[in-house]
Design an enzyme around this catalytic site. Structure first.
Site, PDB file in Angstrom:
ATOM      1  N   ARG A 147      -5.289  -7.550   6.053  1.00 10.12           N
ATOM      2  CA  ARG A 147      -5.757  -8.936   6.171  1.00 10.12           C
ATOM      3  C   ARG A 147      -7.131  -9.142   5.557  1.00 10.12           C
ATOM      4  NH1 ARG A 147      -4.907  -6.254  10.816  1.00 10.12           N
ATOM      5  NH2 ARG A 147      -6.478  -6.031  12.425  1.00 10.12           N
ATOM      6  N   GLU A 161      10.347  -5.621   3.484  1.00  5.33           N
ATOM      7  CA  GLU A 161      10.475  -6.920   2.815  1.00  5.33           C
ATOM      8  C   GLU A 161      10.125  -6.811   1.334  1.00  5.33           C
ATOM      9  OE1 GLU A 161       9.000  -6.496   5.734  1.00  5.33           O
ATOM     10  OE2 GLU A 161       9.444  -8.165   7.103  1.00  5.33           O
ATOM     11  N   GLU A 186      -4.047 -11.342  14.316  1.00  5.01           N
ATOM     12  CA  GLU A 186      -3.701  -9.930  14.172  1.00  5.01           C
ATOM     13  C   GLU A 186      -4.898  -9.055  14.543  1.00  5.01           C
ATOM     14  OE1 GLU A 186      -2.291  -8.767  10.278  1.00  5.01           O
ATOM     15  OE2 GLU A 186      -1.126  -7.113  11.091  1.00  5.01           O
ATOM     16  N   LYS A 208       0.836  -1.202   0.000  1.00  2.00           N
ATOM     17  CA  LYS A 208       0.000   0.000   0.000  1.00  2.00           C
ATOM     18  C   LYS A 208       0.873   1.255   0.000  1.00  2.00           C
ATOM     19  CE  LYS A 208      -3.832   0.023   2.627  1.00  2.00           C
ATOM     20  NZ  LYS A 208      -4.761   0.324   3.761  1.00  2.00           N
ATOM     21  N   HIS A 224      -2.373 -38.216  11.190  1.00  2.00           N
ATOM     22  CA  HIS A 224      -1.176 -39.019  11.384  1.00  2.00           C
ATOM     23  C   HIS A 224      -0.085 -38.214  12.083  1.00  2.00           C
ATOM     24  CE1 HIS A 224      -2.335 -42.563   8.926  1.00  2.00           C
ATOM     25  NE2 HIS A 224      -3.217 -41.681   8.486  1.00  2.00           N
TER      26      HIS A 224
END
Lengths: 550, 550
Positions: free
Chosen positions: A271, A215, A356, A209, A387
């Protein structure tokens, strides 16, 4: 004691919890053949149906009534209406929360502070879907004229998990270019993703945004280097990069044409952003028609959430059941068990969505809460989990509610094998609920030829206590509409819980300090003379000593 | 009250917990510049070093002593020696637990009930590695003479998670055929994996000790159909299927040559089996030399665990710190945060390893325990998690310890970018420990130009309580040796906790009942007249009504 805990409705639930101390699901099902019917809801939506079976919970009819009374006491109705009306319910950031607008396919205007935002939403979506279709059908080509074969989404958090989850979930419907997701600042993530890709036919989507996320921008610059050195021209970026952002200046400075920037708005939280331009990698993968079906599924759930009475309202019921376990039974986590390999990333998406949003320790008034809030969300697809960690769900001391999610049919694969999957899903919820007594275990072992003494010795190890709660969400099939519906179902479940607790589910100040400290530590890793805090000095020295030649 | 809880050492830890009620990591670091040195250990192993930094825990020197005393009181030393000596410490199944033998590269014989098992282990391993090398270099060809380009591992639980985790972790070292993992009985898992694969060049590994595991054999039969119909010859199976199993009869009946069956032993539990023939997909991917480095790393940790005094023993320290939070601070879960995208499956592997081992409610004597046992294990790679669930770790009400795992350097990718990754990792542990007070938050906001009133309103939302515990495991790089070391580190951490609690970490009766009920329910899905239990009848009826034409 907080106002919430003092509520008579809360206190009544405390009493209900004590009254149910002797409750066991085995006895409840044995006593009442109508239990499933009483505690399940079937919802028709679009041309499909969804069943929520919540009969395997530690509840009686009275419990449900008390939970619904709590919802009313907390004015859940008012909170829902406020969100849909565009009020600034994200009070710490003074923002509206309107991801529902992104998928509102109705004709109703949505007027926020004097402006109907729906034409603006539709316009950006049309531009985004138009670009997606051009990439899909080859009208959009790379710098050398080559068709795009691979799309790499560069984003993190909501700009990664949501679109990635949907892309994986709808893999059987994927008929566009291959779509890859690179999120981690670990340079290995980008490097290993680019192995085997050709710059001529690779399109990068930079999803940030602010266009400043460390990152994402670090990876975007590395990707640009790879592209420019591969194609030998700086100008190649214009045909190989698009931006999902609102920062036009930085986008242009990066080398992306304004026409290839797709905006979204401050009322779209990360999110909750997969329904916006952030959904572009989904749209490139599955195309316009299916992307609109995804939105339609979410919109159908929105309409249900907005209008259905609480006793029949799926996200309300799921939210209240969560509160029941978190606050009254001490459950610290919620396991998500989608019986579908394509839902492999569903739990990871819900981790962000839920933790969050509701991992908060102060309420809207800024008071430290005196109760638990959001749970830890975790899980792997079934049958795999059976399992692995289901041992602990079945026989560990802790109470961990499970959401089973399964489709009635599998449109693309073998139906007989799909039935084995379904049988396993139903068997796990039954086993968790009913268990096996030590007497039954002992009798089975003896019937199998074991000595009484050995059977006696092993019986406690082979006893299943049962009475472990789960919901089952049964859908017809995991198509775009249904996956949209399911995703929105959990969004609103999180909303319901935030409303009960009276917290702000829409801010995320908890991510801020880490960024600040990382920015402060980074120079110290390059220069030992930069001072660092007491808690970091030791580990940084250790890091330095472990490096080659360090 | 159980004997464990009555122990004076346990009671002393209860008192210690109360004594530390006012402890805060911020004050602890401020008061003691030697804290990092006191609470960290550097281990040399092979030609590498590993650092465990446990300074960011709610402990003082005295706490550590008390935890070590608990270990001695529970005869941890005796339990370790019993495992390495091959005693039948899996008491409910009367089996030895000797995954350590699979990676014991020393010259010491390992005599179990009169037989040195090491030559047998080495012999099967040599056969397995020989096949892996033949597949890698093209001496092994398919039915039509084509070289193998893709290997599909069919297994579930330990026959999937362990080898898959390692294969993903060591992707930068992968130079053999592509390796795929299919575990889920969901038919979409196999179908979507085979899209784009060519039967001529695909090798299937069927990994099932008994050769009767429902999921694995269902997928194996479907894979055989795909292969045989693709190549037009039943006999093609012999060149396209190998078995990791002990059931020679069923393996032969399936169409696999005896020479292509690789056995393992009843003293290898599924979740500890990646070091055995079950590691074949790893070996095909990375080759013999690196597979042996993987074993060497695990063996180095075994030697450390077996011989180091507890105060310097990494798995002992990690296990005791876990007990400290689970039993004395009420932590219900443990988050795993590997700062490496290639460790994306590490938490999933640990979920099985830990939760299947220690998710037990009875002790070795068959008494129901009166304390928590194994925690929920969960996590995603950093930095991704920072943009998702770290909000809850930082600001949620619950206490959740975190294991940070990070490498000092990245051999294949950009070092400057790797430093950003490292800075983020260290920043998160510092932030969790130190936090930010409301006063600091307020002052920052005012310094940034905010009104005093608004800063006052927002301060509680932007406060970080800190005092949240974490370990940091710092390695030089994630190479085969180190990944082997790390995996074994967690295996033995789990062992330590099981020993403290006095439970059997090596059985898994909790998976049994689900299988039984699934087998019982399967026919009911095909035939409505088959009777089902009260807890399943409703959901099965719902399933039937949701199916097309149902």
């Amino acid at each position: 004691m907080s106002a919430l805990i003092r509520l008579p409705q809360w206190q009544a639930l405390e009493a209900e919890r004590r009254a149910l101390a002797g409750f066991h699901l085995r006895a409840a099902f044995a006593a009442d053949a109508g239990r499933h019917a009483r505690f399940s809801r079937t919802l028709s939506a679009g041309d499909t149906r969804i069943v929520l079976d919540f009969s395997k919970h530690r509840i009686e009819a009275r419990t449900l009534e008390l939970l619904l009374e709590l919802a009313h006491a907390r004015d859940l109705r008012g909170r829902i209406d406020a969100m849909f009306a565009g009020e600034r319910i994200n009070t710490t950031e003074r923002r509206s929360v309107l991801h529902v607008a992104l998928r509102d396919l109705s004709n109703r205007p949505l007027v926020v502070e004097g402006t109907d935002i729906k034409p603006m939403v539709a316009s950006v979506r049309d531009r985004m879907l138009d670009l997606a279709e051009r990439v899909r059908d080859g009208r959009w080509t790379g710098h050398t004229g080559a068709r795009i074969s691979d799309v790499v989404n560069l984003g993190i958090g909501g700009s990664d998990l949501g679109p990635q989850m949907i892309a994986v979930a709808l893999a059987p419907y994927q008929d566009g270019p291959r779509v890859h997701f690179v999120s981690n600042v670990d340079p290995e993530h980008l490097r290993s993703t680019l192995v085997g890709l050709d710059p001529k036919s690779t399109l990068f989507i930079v999803a940030s945004k602010t266009f400043t996320t460390t990152e994402t921008m670090t990876n975007a610059r590395a990707a640009r280097n790879w592209l420019v050195s591969g194609l030998g021209a700086e100008s190649a970026t214009t045909k190989h990069f698009v931006a999902l952002s609102t920062n036009a200046k930085e986008v242009a400075a990066f080398g992306i044409a304004p026409a290839n920037m797709f905006e979204f708005w401050d009322w779209v939280g990360g999110r909750y952003s997969l329904w916006s331009s952030i959904g572009m990698p989904i749209a490139i993968g599955i195309g316009r028609v299916r992307f609109m079906q995804l939105l339609a599924g979410a919109h159908a759930l929105d309409e249900h959430f907005r209008t259905a009475e609480f006793a029949n309202n799926l996200p309300v019921l799921m939210g209240l059941l969560g509160v029941w376990y978190i606050n009254f039974w001490g459950a610290g986590s919620q396991s998500i068990a989608p019986y579908s390999q394509h839902l492999a990333r569903f739990a990871a998406h819900l981790q962000q969505l839920d933790m969050e949003s509701n991992g908060k320790r102060v309420n809207l008034e800024g008071e430290v809460v005196d109760h638990e809030t959001g749970p830890v969300i975790w899980g792997e697809p079934g049958t795999n989990g059976q399992h692995a960690y289901f041992q602990l769900l079945q026989q560990g001391p802790a109470l961990i509610p499970v959401d089973f999610i399964v489709a009635a049919e599998s449109p693309f694969a073998d139906d007989a094998q799909h039935r084995i999957l379904v049988a396993n899903c139903f068997a796990q919820s039954a086993t968790l609920a009913i268990g096996k007594t030590a007497d039954e275990a002992r009798a089975e072992m003896i019937a199998g030829g074991m000595s009484e003494q050995e059977a006696q010795r092993l019986a406690p190890h082979r006893e299943f206590p049962g009475n472990r709660p789960s919901s089952t969400i049964l859908v017809q099939r995991f198509d775009p509409f249904t996956v949209g519906f399911l995703t929105a179902l959990y969004e609103h479940k999180v909303f319901v819980q935030g409303a009960i607790w009276g917290i702000n589910s829409f801010d995320q100040w908890g991510v801020e300090l880490g960024k600040q400290i990382a920015t402060r530590l980074s120079p110290a890793l390059s220069d030992p003379k930069v001072p660092v805090d007491a808690a970091s000095a030791g580990i940084i020295a250790a890091w330095r000593s472990l490096r080659k030649g360090g």
